[in-house]
Design an enzyme around this catalytic site. Structure first.
Site, PDB file in Angstrom:
ATOM      1  N   ARG A   1     -60.351  23.615  26.988  1.00 24.60           N
ATOM      2  CA  ARG A   1     -59.306  24.463  27.584  1.00 24.60           C
ATOM      3  C   ARG A   1     -57.979  23.708  27.732  1.00 24.60           C
ATOM      4  O   ARG A   1     -57.238  23.866  28.703  1.00 24.60           O
ATOM      5  CB  ARG A   1     -59.752  25.021  28.934  1.00 24.60           C
TER       6      ARG A   1
ATOM      7  N   LYS B   1     -54.848  26.021  28.227  1.00 29.85           N
ATOM      8  CA  LYS B   1     -54.722  26.550  29.597  1.00 29.85           C
ATOM      9  C   LYS B   1     -54.057  25.515  30.508  1.00 29.85           C
ATOM     10  O   LYS B   1     -53.093  25.831  31.230  1.00 29.85           O
ATOM     11  CB  LYS B   1     -56.113  26.896  30.130  1.00 29.85           C
TER      12      LYS B   1
ATOM     13  N   HIS C   1     -50.801  39.970  38.094  1.00 30.12           N
ATOM     14  CA  HIS C   1     -50.894  39.089  36.930  1.00 30.12           C
ATOM     15  C   HIS C   1     -49.558  38.418  36.614  1.00 30.12           C
ATOM     16  O   HIS C   1     -49.445  37.691  35.632  1.00 30.12           O
ATOM     17  CB  HIS C   1     -51.396  39.868  35.714  1.00 30.12           C
TER      18      HIS C   1
END
Length: 767
Positions: free
Chosen positions: A15, A18, A708
């Protein structure tokens, strides 16, 4: 026979993307670091595929946030509200890109993000393009060209991947009346031709156009657009090899259209629609290559080599070896990266692990199938074939998969199990008397921010650094803080915050039999948000209560109503990797009974409001309308089974987000939840028109701010949205809440936003 891959996971094996993006957003690292991490991931992906023997390797399948957003930026389809972001000193193209994805709230600017919705019937979310009448397009970002050149510099000639022109337009939304988005094709196509010119000059041979809308229902105008587009592309570039990729379903009534398009390679999904092979082979012209999508790009089960070889041999016998390619069914974006990272046998046992394949393993399977079909390197390939066959047999006969008691309970389900005792109007009166909630009642969707500190407690518990008592004490303190703060700001219906939960599906799967888990089986949900879907390998049962402990504790701290928070059966199904040895509906009913048992236990513990989240019920809808009826029947039934064993006075909530409801509003009403909360802020309450036109009878909480996005809306903005909602839904039916859970947000922005939300509700009550 050759192999191709349609796309590879872009988050990095650990990841890395991210972490780099979130660090950049937080201001902890710079622009160059994000770019370098992206470059490293691309190089690793290309080299891995090359080393594993993929013949046609994709580029432009990488994205810093979302591939549809990449195309909007590439085509200059940038809403005007972001113009101010562009001119801010120090901002770059990536800042503009992230502003479109996440909103922008700094340096005196406050710009909302683009709308986000589900990518077909997956749990991946894309940013919805915004279209206007006579909208011009231009080549704004050269990402697809740059990445092709980048791979070529490494000695790898890739096939650039583009969302096809028709599908790109159909993914978007008209933001004003008086035109159809497909009419913009004449403005958009020249930009595609310019891109192809640039790619050709750099030495590109194959170009992949993703056109998943060819497996959906299409209008005559849309069908005509496909013919126009690909005829013009072929006319302009007769020497380029065009790959047309379809996936997530079968071509069905579009088989003639698709097979007639002037492309060189046609890819079809034979995992979702194996029955389409015969018709496609009968209608594909002799000069075309057929790419067989035989490896499941959306699930984690090992490929059945024997079955796949039978399909390959059938195609070769009909078309010849030179006209057959093999590939995953769709992009491997929806698969975890690498099974080799699963080292902990206590988490994932060797017995179950032998049945699985992640993205890297699927690429290796592709190469093995090619060797077997081409009769190459047969000693190694035959050994892998034998191992594969043993794994398939093991899975079919393993005792841990089947539970006779669960199967018996499923067979005994009757219609009464799926119905509340009274109709909604009768329940509503009893609930009003029992709950005594004000007009425009305020609540949240369930979770509160999971800080690094909270996540570290869970990690320490797993590692043994904390014992259960130490962990529980910390969670209890955090829960009490959340309850006291909610009381302080005046929320009407409280939540316990879910600090003990890792993920809304994983948490329940960990407590249900028939589920297993991974340590590193991450897949991208949206942007930097990654999830680890549980794996449903066997019959599902609830051994003991899952949420009663913490919900009851939180209720004991307050005189206000505390919501019990559960994830619904359809969402648990959709957001898991599901066993493929029985119908999905059967697995869903097993989960429904497990949730039903939990609902009953919560009610017994004195919880008067219970929320059963079903954000994925629209996502699970088949892509063809002809197949909707069967799915909606069992999906609605599963929810009702989970929710119906309670007294009239107990109020059942459900939550849905990022979905278009117009076509299934009658089924949503048939779920018969007392209250539904939905995402509406990004669409500026547009979604509510479906509920108004249908005259939705039950209560509804339209989300008044977008969780979000990191921006914090003010009270006036929320009041404006609530007033819009009140023009289409009777105010007596309205609740006030955020769009979704707050787990991924920070406490500072959460507190500011919820205080504004409570004040907005007070304003509405006083109007």
């Amino acid at each position: 026979m050759q192999t191709q891959n349609l796309g590879y996971p872009r988050i990095g094996s650990q990841r890395e993307l991210k972490k780099a993006c979130e660090s950049y957003w937080a201001g902890a690292t710079g622009y160059k670091n994000v770019l370098q991490v992206g470059k490293n991931i691309r190089r690793e992906n290309w080299e891995l595929q090359k080393n594993l023997g993929v013949d046609v390797i994709p580029s432009n399948d990488f994205s810093f946030y979302d591939q549809v957003l990449d195309h909007s930026l590439m085509f200059g389809a940038i809403p005007k509200r972001y113009n101010q972001v562009v001119v801010k000193e120090g901002n770059n193209e990536l800042d503009l890109y992230f502003a479109m994805a996440r909103g922008y709230q700094k340096e005196g600017l406050d710009v909302i993000a683009m709308e986000m919705t589900k990518w077909f019937d997956t749990n991946y979310h894309y940013l919805v393009p915004e279209f206007y009448k006579n909208q011009p397009f231009k080549l704004f970002s050269t990402k697809v060209i740059d990445e092709f050149y980048e791979a070529k510099q490494l000695g790898i000639v890739t096939k650039p991947v583009l969302i096809g022109p028709v599908s790109y337009l159909l993914l978007g939304k008209e933001k004003e009346a008086g035109f159809e988005k497909i009419d913009l094709i004449k403005n958009l196509l020249p930009v595609y031709l310019e891109i192809l010119t640039r790619l050709k000059s750099l030495g590109a041979t194959y170009i992949q156009f993703d056109e998943p809308f060819l497996v959906l229902d299409l209008s005559e105008k849309e069908k005509s657009a496909y013919q126009t587009v690909y005829q013009q592309i072929k006319k302009a570039f007769p020497e380029l090899k065009i790959i047309l990729a379809t996936y997530f379903g079968g071509l069905e009534d579009h088989t003639d259209l698709t097979c007639s398009l002037p492309v060189d390679v046609l890819h079809v999904d034979l995992v979702r629609s194996p029955e389409q092979l015969a018709e496609v082979m009968a209608k594909i012209s002799k000069e075309k290559i057929l790419s067989l999508g035989i490896i499941d790009g959306r699930n984690i089960w090992k490929n059945d080599f024997e079955k796949s070889l039978s399909t390959i041999n059938t195609a070769i016998e009909d078309l010849g070896k030179d006209r057959v390619w093999i590939a995953p069914s769709c992009s491997l974006l929806h698969s975890p990266v690498d099974l080799e990272h699963e080292k902990n046998e206590e988490v994932l046992t060797l017995e179950i692990k032998q049945w699985l394949a992640f993205a890297k393993q699927k690429i290796a399977e592709l190469s093995t199938l090619k060797q077997l079909a081409n009769h190459e390197d047969l000693t190694s390939a035959k050994e892998k074939f034998v191992q594969n066959k043993l794994a398939q047999q093991s899975r079919k006969t393993a005792p841990l998969i089947h539970n006779a008691a669960v199967k018996s309970r499923i067979e005994s389900i009757n219609e009464g199990d799926a119905a509340r005792s009274s109709i909604f109007e009768e329940r509503r009166q009893k609930q009003q008397e029992a709950l005594k909630l004000p007009a425009f009642a305020t609540t949240t969707i369930g979770s509160f921010p999971q800080t690094p500190e909270v996540r570290s407690w869970r990690a320490k518990l797993k590692k043994g650094s904390f014992n259960q008592a130490q962990y529980d004490q910390l969670i209890a303190i955090e829960t009490e803080k959340a309850v006291r703060w909610q009381e302080e700001i005046g929320l009407d219906v409280l939540v316990h915050g879910e600090f003990e939960r890792n993920d809304m599906v994983e948490y329940f799967g960990e407590q249900l039999s028939g589920f297993t888990f991974t340590q590193n089986g991450w897949v991208q949900s949206y942007g930097s948000r990654c999830v680890k879907p549980p794996i449903i390998y066997g019959d599902v049962k609830r051994p003991e209560a899952m949420t009663v402990k913490w919900t009851s504790y939180a209720q004991s701290l307050t005189s206000k109503h505390m919501k019990g928070m559960l994830t619904g059966p359809v969402t648990i199904l959709q957001w898991s990797f599901v066993r493929n040895d029985q119908p999905r509906s059967a697995t869903c009913m097993q989960i429904a009974l497990a949730i039903r048992d939990e609902v009953v236990d919560l009610e017994k513990a004195g919880i008067k409001i219970i929320q059963i989240d079903e954000p994925a019920i629209r996502e699970g809808l088949p892509l063809r309308k002809a197949q909707w009826k069967d799915y909606l029947h069992w999906a609605v039934k599963a929810f009702r089974i989970s929710a119906s064993a309670v007294m009239d006075e107990t109020q059942i909530h459900t939550h849905m987000c990022y979905s278009e409801f117009n076509d299934i509003i009658d089924s949503i009403a048939a779920m018969d939840a007392d209250v539904i909360t939905i995402e509406t802020s990004r669409s500026q309450m547009e979604l509510l028109h479906a509920f108004a036109n249908f005259n939705y009878p039950n209560e509804i909480g339209p989300g008044v701010y977008d969780i979000h996005s990191p921006r914090v809306p003010n009270q006036e903005e929320m009041v404006h949205l609530l007033k819009k909602a009140a023009t289409v839904i009777p105010k007596e039916q309205l609740w006030v809440n955020p769009d979704c859970g707050l787990k991924t947000r920070g406490w500072d922005e959460t507190k500011k936003a919820l205080i504004e939300m409570v004040e907005a509700a007070k304003t509405m009550r006083n109007n």
